[in-house]
Design an enzyme around this catalytic site. Structure first.
Site, PDB file in Angstrom:
ATOM      1  N   ARG A   1       2.042   2.452   7.255  1.00 47.98           N
ATOM      2  CA  ARG A   1       1.598   3.829   7.503  1.00 47.98           C
ATOM      3  C   ARG A   1       1.984   4.312   8.894  1.00 47.98           C
ATOM      4  NH1 ARG A   1      -4.464   3.432   6.381  1.00 47.98           N
ATOM      5  NH2 ARG A   1      -3.979   1.372   7.164  1.00 47.98           N
TER       6      ARG A   1
ATOM      7  N   ASN B   1      -3.031   4.608   2.364  1.00 46.86           N
ATOM      8  CA  ASN B   1      -3.111   3.454   1.468  1.00 46.86           C
ATOM      9  C   ASN B   1      -3.890   3.863   0.235  1.00 46.86           C
ATOM     10  OD1 ASN B   1      -1.738   1.656   3.103  1.00 46.86           O
ATOM     11  ND2 ASN B   1      -3.580   0.732   3.958  1.00 46.86           N
TER      12      ASN B   1
END
Length: 91
Positions: A18, A36
């Site tokens: 990320r 996520n």
């Protein structure tokens, strides 16, 4: 402008994916988000000029050094309502 929603599978959680994607998106001037998912995938919305979006999608096929991407599902999406790229909470 192009907007794509991605679902990235493989070893993509717990490897800095990320944060890496946020940096790539900002470097290419994209808007959107990354998060996520509870199923172990990473989901992202990338919006911007078509060449920049495609460059980030191509980069996602490799990801950060510890990631092992096995597949990326792409679908067209509506662009985000606000500029900038952000990291969202897990869904």
């Amino acid at each position: 402008m192009t907007a794509l929603r991605l679902r990235i599978t493989g070893r993509v959680q717990g490897v800095g994916f990320r944060d890496w994607l946020l940096a790539e998106a900002e470097r290419h001037g994209l808007s959107g988000w990354v998060r996520n998912r509870a199923d172990g995938t990473v989901e992202a919305l990338l919006a911007g000029e078509t060449p920049a979006v495609q460059a980030v999608v191509s980069a996602c096929r490799l990801g950060p050094p510890l990631a092992r991407v096995t597949a990326i599902e792409e679908s067209f999406a509506e662009p985000p309502g606000e500029p900038g790229f952000q990291r969202l909470p897990t869904l």
